[in-house]
Scaffold this motif. Structure first.
Motif, PDB file in Angstrom:
ATOM      1  N   VAL A 291      74.992  11.547 -55.358  1.00 44.66           N
ATOM      2  CA  VAL A 291      74.417  10.575 -54.436  1.00 44.66           C
ATOM      3  C   VAL A 291      74.019  11.316 -53.170  1.00 44.66           C
ATOM      4  O   VAL A 291      74.859  11.965 -52.526  1.00 44.66           O
ATOM      5  CB  VAL A 291      75.419   9.454 -54.107  1.00 44.66           C
ATOM      6  N   ILE A 292      72.746  11.239 -52.801  1.00 42.08           N
ATOM      7  CA  ILE A 292      72.203  11.979 -51.661  1.00 42.08           C
ATOM      8  C   ILE A 292      71.792  10.979 -50.584  1.00 42.08           C
ATOM      9  O   ILE A 292      70.950  10.101 -50.825  1.00 42.08           O
ATOM     10  CB  ILE A 292      71.013  12.851 -52.090  1.00 42.08           C
ATOM     11  N   ILE A 293      72.395  11.127 -49.405  1.00 49.48           N
ATOM     12  CA  ILE A 293      72.128  10.228 -48.280  1.00 49.48           C
ATOM     13  C   ILE A 293      71.657  11.080 -47.113  1.00 49.48           C
ATOM     14  O   ILE A 293      72.391  11.952 -46.631  1.00 49.48           O
ATOM     15  CB  ILE A 293      73.394   9.449 -47.881  1.00 49.48           C
ATOM     16  N   CYS A 294      70.443  10.839 -46.670  1.00 51.41           N
ATOM     17  CA  CYS A 294      69.894  11.574 -45.529  1.00 51.41           C
ATOM     18  C   CYS A 294      69.971  10.694 -44.289  1.00 51.41           C
ATOM     19  O   CYS A 294      69.717   9.480 -44.359  1.00 51.41           O
ATOM     20  CB  CYS A 294      68.451  11.984 -45.805  1.00 51.41           C
ATOM     21  N   THR A 295      70.292  11.308 -43.152  1.00 52.61           N
ATOM     22  CA  THR A 295      70.485  10.522 -41.937  1.00 52.61           C
ATOM     23  C   THR A 295      69.970  11.287 -40.726  1.00 52.61           C
ATOM     24  O   THR A 295      70.057  12.519 -40.660  1.00 52.61           O
ATOM     25  CB  THR A 295      71.973  10.172 -41.754  1.00 52.61           C
ATOM     26  N   PHE A 296      69.430  10.513 -39.801  1.00 52.48           N
ATOM     27  CA  PHE A 296      69.057  11.051 -38.491  1.00 52.48           C
ATOM     28  C   PHE A 296      69.543  10.073 -37.435  1.00 52.48           C
ATOM     29  O   PHE A 296      69.133   8.912 -37.413  1.00 52.48           O
ATOM     30  CB  PHE A 296      67.543  11.259 -38.376  1.00 52.48           C
ATOM     31  N   ASN A 297      70.465  10.530 -36.594  1.00 50.32           N
ATOM     32  CA  ASN A 297      71.078   9.668 -35.576  1.00 50.32           C
ATOM     33  C   ASN A 297      71.586   8.370 -36.200  1.00 50.32           C
ATOM     34  O   ASN A 297      71.331   7.268 -35.711  1.00 50.32           O
ATOM     35  CB  ASN A 297      70.096   9.381 -34.444  1.00 50.32           C
ATOM     36  N   GLY A 298      72.316   8.525 -37.297  1.00 54.42           N
ATOM     37  CA  GLY A 298      72.822   7.358 -38.023  1.00 54.42           C
ATOM     38  C   GLY A 298      74.279   7.054 -37.746  1.00 54.42           C
ATOM     39  O   GLY A 298      74.951   6.455 -38.593  1.00 54.42           O
ATOM     40  N   HIS A 299      74.760   7.438 -36.564  1.00 55.01           N
ATOM     41  CA  HIS A 299      76.173   7.246 -36.228  1.00 55.01           C
ATOM     42  C   HIS A 299      76.623   5.812 -36.433  1.00 55.01           C
ATOM     43  O   HIS A 299      77.730   5.547 -36.933  1.00 55.01           O
ATOM     44  CB  HIS A 299      76.419   7.691 -34.780  1.00 55.01           C
ATOM     45  N   ASP A 300      75.775   4.845 -36.057  1.00 56.81           N
ATOM     46  CA  ASP A 300      76.169   3.434 -36.129  1.00 56.81           C
ATOM     47  C   ASP A 300      75.979   2.832 -37.522  1.00 56.81           C
ATOM     48  O   ASP A 300      76.369   1.694 -37.752  1.00 56.81           O
ATOM     49  CB  ASP A 300      75.363   2.615 -35.112  1.00 56.81           C
ATOM     50  N   ARG A 301      75.379   3.608 -38.435  1.00 53.00           N
ATOM     51  CA  ARG A 301      75.094   3.075 -39.763  1.00 53.00           C
ATOM     52  C   ARG A 301      75.868   3.775 -40.874  1.00 53.00           C
ATOM     53  O   ARG A 301      76.184   3.180 -41.893  1.00 53.00           O
ATOM     54  CB  ARG A 301      73.590   3.199 -40.072  1.00 53.00           C
ATOM     55  N   ILE A 302      76.133   5.052 -40.695  1.00 52.03           N
ATOM     56  CA  ILE A 302      76.592   5.877 -41.810  1.00 52.03           C
ATOM     57  C   ILE A 302      77.978   5.493 -42.305  1.00 52.03           C
ATOM     58  O   ILE A 302      78.295   5.649 -43.489  1.00 52.03           O
ATOM     59  CB  ILE A 302      76.549   7.378 -41.405  1.00 52.03           C
ATOM     60  N   ARG A 303      78.823   4.965 -41.414  1.00 53.50           N
ATOM     61  CA  ARG A 303      80.189   4.630 -41.833  1.00 53.50           C
ATOM     62  C   ARG A 303      80.169   3.571 -42.937  1.00 53.50           C
ATOM     63  O   ARG A 303      80.818   3.727 -43.983  1.00 53.50           O
ATOM     64  CB  ARG A 303      81.004   4.147 -40.644  1.00 53.50           C
ATOM     65  N   SER A 304      79.440   2.472 -42.725  1.00 52.44           N
ATOM     66  CA  SER A 304      79.376   1.402 -43.737  1.00 52.44           C
ATOM     67  C   SER A 304      78.743   1.900 -45.025  1.00 52.44           C
ATOM     68  O   SER A 304      79.173   1.543 -46.128  1.00 52.44           O
ATOM     69  CB  SER A 304      78.590   0.210 -43.186  1.00 52.44           C
ATOM     70  N   CYS A 305      77.715   2.734 -44.884  1.00 58.67           N
ATOM     71  CA  CYS A 305      77.038   3.279 -46.063  1.00 58.67           C
ATOM     72  C   CYS A 305      78.004   4.110 -46.904  1.00 58.67           C
ATOM     73  O   CYS A 305      78.079   3.955 -48.127  1.00 58.67           O
ATOM     74  CB  CYS A 305      75.845   4.112 -45.615  1.00 58.67           C
ATOM     75  N   LEU A 306      78.763   4.991 -46.263  1.00 61.08           N
ATOM     76  CA  LEU A 306      79.653   5.876 -47.010  1.00 61.08           C
ATOM     77  C   LEU A 306      80.849   5.128 -47.590  1.00 61.08           C
ATOM     78  O   LEU A 306      81.308   5.443 -48.699  1.00 61.08           O
ATOM     79  CB  LEU A 306      80.116   7.019 -46.121  1.00 61.08           C
ATOM     80  N   ARG A 307      81.362   4.154 -46.874  1.00 61.81           N
ATOM     81  CA  ARG A 307      82.460   3.369 -47.440  1.00 61.81           C
ATOM     82  C   ARG A 307      82.023   2.683 -48.727  1.00 61.81           C
ATOM     83  O   ARG A 307      82.759   2.661 -49.722  1.00 61.81           O
ATOM     84  CB  ARG A 307      82.943   2.344 -46.420  1.00 61.81           C
ATOM     85  N   ALA A 308      80.818   2.106 -48.715  1.00 56.83           N
ATOM     86  CA  ALA A 308      80.315   1.451 -49.922  1.00 56.83           C
ATOM     87  C   ALA A 308      80.044   2.465 -51.023  1.00 56.83           C
ATOM     88  O   ALA A 308      80.338   2.224 -52.201  1.00 56.83           O
ATOM     89  CB  ALA A 308      79.045   0.664 -49.595  1.00 56.83           C
ATOM     90  N   THR A 309      79.500   3.617 -50.662  1.00 56.74           N
ATOM     91  CA  THR A 309      79.172   4.631 -51.662  1.00 56.74           C
ATOM     92  C   THR A 309      80.432   5.171 -52.333  1.00 56.74           C
ATOM     93  O   THR A 309      80.482   5.339 -53.564  1.00 56.74           O
ATOM     94  CB  THR A 309      78.388   5.780 -51.015  1.00 56.74           C
ATOM     95  N   LEU A 310      81.458   5.418 -51.561  1.00 64.64           N
ATOM     96  CA  LEU A 310      82.696   5.963 -52.131  1.00 64.64           C
ATOM     97  C   LEU A 310      83.444   4.933 -52.961  1.00 64.64           C
ATOM     98  O   LEU A 310      84.365   5.296 -53.709  1.00 64.64           O
ATOM     99  CB  LEU A 310      83.589   6.489 -51.007  1.00 64.64           C
ATOM    100  N   ALA A 311      83.054   3.660 -52.862  1.00 63.63           N
ATOM    101  CA  ALA A 311      83.683   2.602 -53.667  1.00 63.63           C
ATOM    102  C   ALA A 311      82.936   2.341 -54.974  1.00 63.63           C
ATOM    103  O   ALA A 311      83.260   1.378 -55.687  1.00 63.63           O
ATOM    104  CB  ALA A 311      83.765   1.310 -52.850  1.00 63.63           C
ATOM    105  N   LEU A 312      81.945   3.186 -55.300  1.00 63.93           N
ATOM    106  CA  LEU A 312      81.215   3.010 -56.556  1.00 63.93           C
ATOM    107  C   LEU A 312      82.168   3.085 -57.743  1.00 63.93           C
ATOM    108  O   LEU A 312      83.115   3.866 -57.750  1.00 63.93           O
ATOM    109  CB  LEU A 312      80.130   4.080 -56.686  1.00 63.93           C
TER     110      LEU A 312
END
Length: 687
Positions: A291-312
């Motif tokens: 799973v490849i997730i690219c981010t730019f200044n995603g401090h306020d978004r990346i936490r929710s994204c990764l929590r959901a991704t790691l729960a796959l």
């Protein structure tokens, strides 16, 4: 009893996803039985979790269902098999709904309501498909205002696919296909008709009188398995008993029940019980994913994204995060809170370059791309894995907006211009958005990955076009979805549309053959924008010759947008949505072609008013009358015409009213010389 809730493309009870195992119950000759306990115990023992009714339940039935741990879907009973505008039946339906909800709407066993069941195709065409759809939506809106926690839907059927209410909670379709391959193929189509919503097979059965009990048992077994494997939210077996009451009389020539008229088990009951006891996903080899997730200044978004991704669930995967030169502490957050994630930091190079860096670092067989403003569903990869076991080179799925928390989010979710998939047919995609794009590693590198020239948008379109040009194919999994957060403000949304326009200008320069002279992309497929497929005022509908096609649907290159969320559907929200829906495509066009223009509406001829409408109390179905007129020299109209037959410039539309308490009445609408119809002499002219 815990309430049923909508969960993306599925249903949920509490924190558990459920496949709703329904059986239709009644109506019976003589009314409801004196005691429900025996029936409901047998229904529960057969593996069912819910009942579908065709009338409103009283508290006695609901109490018995609660005792047996069965959810109940009520049916609103009213005269929807006639011209209910002419007969002024809608106020009666509204009164019945209001009365039913006031009496038992808060009963814990009541899970949902069907506001109607199968408005006949000929009458929908007679009354006007968009007008009928709006009527169904008005009943759903009335019900939701009183009981928003119930599941609201309409029992549709393939003859009127275009009647899907935009505000229904799910797409409920009555499907009778006796061939398993045909049934499975239609389930794939239904997911596209439903858009973002779950699909419920609201009726499926087989008549054992004509086909035999063994054939009925076998058919119900494979249909249940197919419905679950296709990712539907549930299925209603038609019916519990051979005893059936319809249109004012007992039906004695059909045997659709799991038990016979004397209450004895039929072979189908044991087959359904055994199948439901063993319903599981198919055992197949699951590929490994990066799973490849690219981010730019995603401090306020990346936490929710990764929590959901790691729960796959259900797959073996690694997570690669590519930080594209962030300066807001994104990398520090990822390293601190998610040490199991592989973090790569690069100088700011743009989205495509970041995706290529992630692909280079990935180690698994399949590359799965999503964005930092997305939260993958737990079953995202386990669902999309089916595409790769079926041999597709790449695949994608829907991206759904999460339920909005305020009016602005609701408006943006319903606005045009969101990332959309484009389908060539029900299984093959022409384009899938980069927030839900999965591709074989070998295929990815065979076409050279993403083009680094695309820094913020347009990269996925270019990638899919090059992939298909190289001879590779893109599959689609309708249940492999990600929750995609749209822009939280109107200025942010409009800036995004400007960015999309600039990306389209780049695409025009690189792929000029894929654009029209006016700057519009030339898609070969249909663009799906999240809303259910339904008839709008300007819709062109394939009815088939004389309106007799078994499958009748909208002909469109772009499907309807999502409706406003019911909680925020206010006059102000509708006004704001109309404003940005007008402005956004013009801003996008300016950035693309330096012209401030919006979509070109279809050039449809204005419908001419009929010269005469009349009714005949013939007691015959329209098909009989049409055959008689064809024998008299009338000619069949076209498959998309709003009339049935024509003779010397005179055109006629025919429909038949049916239903309990209504003698068969045939309705005629005439454009031209009505004297050509000899039946006019005994007609009742309608005002």
């Amino acid at each position: 009893m815990e309430r049923l809730d909508i969960d993306g493309k599925f249903l949920r009870v509490g924190d558990r996803r459920v496949f709703l195992r329904m059986v239709t119950y009644g109506p019976f000759p003589g009314g409801w039985p004196a005691d429900f306990a025996e029936d409901f115990q047998r229904i529960k023992a057969a593996g069912f979790s819910a009942l579908r009714l065709y009338e409103w339940p009283d508290s006695r039935l609901l109490d018995a269902a609660e005792a047996a741990d069965l959810q109940v879907f009520a049916g609103l009973k009213w005269a929807y098999s006639c011209d209910f505008f002419r007969r002024e039946e809608l106020p009666k339906a509204e009164a019945a709904l209001t009365s039913g909800l006031a009496t038992t709407g808060d009963h814990p066993a009541l899970a949902g309501v069907f506001v109607a069941n199968e408005v006949p195709a000929d009458l929908a065409r007679w009354m006007g498909p968009a007008k009928v759809r709006r009527t169904l939506e008005s009943l759903i809106a009335l019900g939701k205002a009183s009981c928003p926690k119930l599941i609201w839907c309409y029992g549709n059927y393939p003859g009127t696919e275009y009647l899907e209410p935009g505000n229904a909670d799910l797409t409920a379709m009555n499907v009778y296909l006796e061939n398993e391959d045909d049934f499975r193929a239609y389930l794939k189509r239904l997911h596209h008709i439903a858009g973002d919503r779950p699909v419920l097979i609201s009726e499926f059965g087989l008549d054992s009188r004509r086909n035999g009990q063994e054939a009925q048992a076998a058919t119900l077994s494979w249909a249940l398995r197919a419905a679950m494997e296709a990712g539907t939210a549930g299925m209603a077996i038609y019916a519990w008993s051979d005893r059936w009451f319809n249109a004012g009389s007992e039906v004695l020539d059909w045997d659709f029940g799991l038990i016979d008229r004397d209450g004895r088990d039929k072979a189908a009951l044991a087959a359904v019980r055994d199948t439901q006891a063993g319903l599981e996903g198919s055992e197949t080899a699951i590929p490994e994913f990066s799973v490849i997730i690219c981010t730019f200044n995603g401090h306020d978004r990346i936490r929710s994204c990764l929590r959901a991704t790691l729960a796959l669930q259900g797959v073996d995967f690694e997570v690669v995060v590519v930080d594209d030169g962030s300066n807001d502490g994104t990398s520090e957050l990822v390293a601190r809170e998610f040490p199991e994630v592989r973090l790569i930091q690069i100088e700011q190079s743009g989205l495509s370059a970041a995706r290529n860096a992630g692909a280079e670092a990935a180690s698994r067989e399949i590359l799965a791309f999503t964005d930092d403003d997305c939260e993958p569903d737990p079953q995202w990869l386990s669902e999309i894995a089916k595409c790769f076991t079926d041999g597709w080179d790449a695949a994608g799925g829907p991206n759904l907006p999460p339920p909005p928390s305020n009016g602005i989010e609701a408006v943006v979710a319903g606005a045009p211009g969101a990332a959309s998939h484009v389908m060539l047919d029900d299984v093959e995609a022409e384009h899938v958005p980069g927030c839900n794009l999965v591709v074989r590693r070998s295929t990815y590198f065979a076409i050279g990955g993403f083009d680094p020239a695309y820094r913020t948008a347009g990269d996925d379109v270019d990638f899919c076009w090059r992939l298909r040009d190289a001879g590779f194919r893109i599959g689609f999994s309708p249940t492999a979805f990600v929750w995609h957060h749209r822009r939280p403000t109107l200025p942010g949304y409009l800036r995004q549309q400007r960015g999309y326009g600039r990306a389209e200008a780049m695409l025009m320069r690189k792929h000029p053959q894929r654009f029209s002279p006016s700057g519009d992309a030339r898609w070969h497929g249909t663009i799906y924008t999240g809303g259910p497929v339904r008839a709008l005022n300007e819709a062109v509908i394939y009815h088939g010759p004389m309106g007799m096609a078994g499958y009748q649907g909208v002909i469109a290159r772009v499907q309807p947008l999502r409706d406003l969320d019911d909680r925020f559907n206010t006059p102000v929200s509708r006004l704001v949505l109309a404003g940005i829906s007008w402005l956004a495509p013009r801003i996008r066009a300016w950035e693309r072609i330096r012209r401030f223009r919006g979509p070109v509406p279809p050039d449809l001829p204005a419908a001419s008013p009929p010269f005469l409408e009349f009714a005949l109390w013939t007691g015959e179905e329209r098909e009989v009358i049409l055959r008689r007129l064809l024998d008299d020299g009338w000619k069949i109209g076209g498959a998309t015409d709003d009339w049935d037959i024509e003779k010397e410039g005179t055109r006629v539309l025919v429909a038949t009213e049916r239903g309990e308490g209504i003698e068969k009445c045939t309705l005629f609408r005439v454009w031209g010389d009505a004297s050509k119809l000899e039946v006019l002499e005994s007609a009742e002219v309608l005002s």
